[in-house]
Design a protein around this motif. Structure first.
Motif, mmCIF file in Angstrom:
data_model
loop_
_atom_site.group_PDB
_atom_site.id
_atom_site.type_symbol
_atom_site.label_atom_id
_atom_site.label_comp_id
_atom_site.label_asym_id
_atom_site.label_seq_id
_atom_site.Cartn_x
_atom_site.Cartn_y
_atom_site.Cartn_z
ATOM 1 N N THR A 127 0.831 -1.217 0.000
ATOM 2 C CA THR A 127 0.000 0.000 0.000
ATOM 3 C C THR A 127 0.859 1.258 0.000
ATOM 4 O O THR A 127 0.612 2.208 -0.747
ATOM 5 N N MET A 128 1.893 1.250 0.861
ATOM 6 C CA MET A 128 2.712 2.463 1.037
ATOM 7 C C MET A 128 3.860 2.518 0.039
ATOM 8 O O MET A 128 4.625 3.459 0.033
ATOM 9 N N SER A 167 0.581 4.306 -3.978
ATOM 10 C CA SER A 167 0.047 3.237 -4.825
ATOM 11 C C SER A 167 -1.447 3.470 -5.008
ATOM 12 O O SER A 167 -2.042 4.299 -4.309
ATOM 13 N N VAL A 168 -2.040 2.691 -5.893
ATOM 14 C CA VAL A 168 -3.482 2.801 -6.139
ATOM 15 C C VAL A 168 -4.278 2.445 -4.876
ATOM 16 O O VAL A 168 -5.393 2.923 -4.668
ATOM 17 N N PHE A 169 -3.667 1.633 -3.994
ATOM 18 C CA PHE A 169 -4.397 1.156 -2.801
ATOM 19 C C PHE A 169 -4.681 2.295 -1.812
ATOM 20 O O PHE A 169 -5.562 2.186 -0.983
ATOM 21 N N MET A 170 -3.916 3.375 -1.916
ATOM 22 C CA MET A 170 -4.168 4.515 -1.031
ATOM 23 C C MET A 170 -5.422 5.273 -1.490
ATOM 24 O O MET A 170 -6.128 5.846 -0.676
ATOM 25 N N GLN A 171 -5.672 5.251 -2.805
ATOM 26 C CA GLN A 171 -6.881 5.917 -3.314
ATOM 27 C C GLN A 171 -8.094 4.984 -3.257
ATOM 28 O O GLN A 171 -9.220 5.427 -3.318
ATOM 29 N N ARG A 172 -7.827 3.668 -3.218
ATOM 30 C CA ARG A 172 -8.947 2.714 -3.261
ATOM 31 C C ARG A 172 -8.913 1.782 -2.041
ATOM 32 O O ARG A 172 -8.578 0.592 -2.148
ATOM 33 N N PRO A 173 -9.257 2.333 -0.843
ATOM 34 C CA PRO A 173 -9.172 1.533 0.377
ATOM 35 C C PRO A 173 -10.133 0.344 0.405
ATOM 36 O O PRO A 173 -10.030 -0.521 1.280
ATOM 37 N N GLU A 174 -11.072 0.292 -0.568
ATOM 38 C CA GLU A 174 -12.005 -0.857 -0.593
ATOM 39 C C GLU A 174 -11.300 -2.116 -1.100
ATOM 40 O O GLU A 174 -11.804 -3.231 -0.930
#
Ligand SMILES: Cc1cc2nc3c(=O)[nH]c(=O)nc-3n(C[C@H](O)[C@H](O)[C@H](O)COP(=O)(O)OP(=O)(O)OC[C@H]3O[C@@H](n4cnc5c(N)ncnc54)[C@H](O)[C@@H]3O)c2cc1C
Length: 292
Positions: A127-128, A167-174
């Motif tokens: 994520t980070m 990363s994209v995971f920071m914008q898409r926490p779902e």
């Protein structure tokens, strides 16, 4: 405590103990996930009760609100398998990044030596886009498996949209990261171990002791926020129980009784100081979660 399909759901669980800085109010519900069936059960239970889900890793980058987190908090540290096949590594999201780095070095695989000393889970590191010295996790990620709300999906390195500590995971926490496949390069064990020893020494010389969530701000181009804050005389500056580390001015230390509010006020002061000195606002690297 409630039990649903073999998972234990803790009520009003204090989150401070799940973070390296030791700060945070309660989660309404907290579930330790050990397997994919656990994850399915937790999601089913949360959906049945119309509760939002937050996923945390080892809590080494988290500043959690004094009011805590509403809904359900999932921690995947029980999903921690690590498998090496040839030069490929398959690690579940809860695996310790340090253990993974040690394992790959002992197997003569190059690519994760920089990670020795970073107290992350694989999910948190992805994520980070965690990194240090000459590497980051994005350099070796081939694909990341996620639960996207309805099923499992694999995202390629490109789809992860990695950038510096991003990363994209920071914008898409779902998206819940469940595992990652990495590609490493065969190399001499001795040479890799030498590199690890060097990084350990560097870290021991520069990394502050105490309860912290690592670097507060991202680098501003080539400018180190820690150096700017050091020159401005902020080492040791304290608000409530939160102090700018006397060893490294980009780290905030919880002196024992710090609240999230203390840390946020200190962050604001540090940000204003940097802006005053270089005319640029630093971007926060710490992840702030919860109800405000
Ligand atoms: C002493 C110290 C030294 C550090 N040194 C470094 C360093 O050198 N380099 C560096 O990059 N970082 C460093 N860090 C920061 C930290 O270790 C990293 O950012 C790490 O990647 C965070 O991982 P974690 O498992 O603790 O994630 P957490 O802090 O628990 O979470 C971070 C983010 O990831 C999300 N997340 C976690 N797991 C999942 C999952 N399975 N699915 C979806 N989202 C998830 C969380 O929601 C949150 O947004 C340091 C921290 C400390 C305390």
């Amino acid at each position: 405590m409630t039990v649903f399909n073999n998972i234990e759901i803790l009520n009003n669980e204090s989150l401070a103990k799940y973070t390296s800085i030791g700060i945070g109010g309660n989660a309404d519900y907290f579930i330790k996930i050990r397997s994919k069936p656990d994850l399915y059960a937790a999601i089913e239970w949360a959906e049945k009760n119309s509760l939002p889900i937050t996923v945390i890793g080892r809590g080494s980058k988290l500043l959690i609100s004094d009011k805590g987190i509403r809904g359900v908090v999932l921690q995947l540290l029980g999903m921690d398998s690590m498998v090496i096949e040839d030069r490929f590594v398959y690690a579940e999201a809860g695996a310790s990044l340090i253990r993974l780095a040690n394992l790959t070095v002992s197997q003569g695989l190059r690519g994760l030596e920089w990670a020795i000393g970073i107290p992350a889970s694989v999910g948190g590191a992805v994520t980070m886009n965690a990194g240090a010295y000459d590497g980051s996790i994005s350099d070796c990620i081939i694909e990341v498996e996620v639960f996207n709300g309805t099923g499992f999906e694999r995202l390629s390195n490109e789809q992860c949209q990695f950038d510096y500590r991003q990363s994209v995971f920071m914008q898409r926490p779902e998206l819940i990261i469940t595992s990652a496949k990495m590609g490493l390069v065969p190399d001499s064990r001795e040479r890799l171990q030498e590199k690890v020893n060097l990084y350990k020494q560097k870290r021991a010389a520069s990394q502050p002791m105490g309860r912290t969530c690592g670097s507060t701000f991202k680098k501003i181009g080539d400018v180190s926020p820690g150096e700017v804050l050091d020159k401005a005389g902020l080492k040791g500056y304290t608000i409530g129980g939160a102090m700018v580390s006397p060893a490294h001015a980009n780290f905030i230390i919880n002196k024992g009784n710090a609240t999230c509010q203390d840390v946020l006020m200190l962050i604001e002061y540090m940000q204003e100081t940097i802006f005053e000195k270089i005319g640029k606002m630093p971007e926060l690297e710490i992840r702030v979660l919860g109800e405000f």
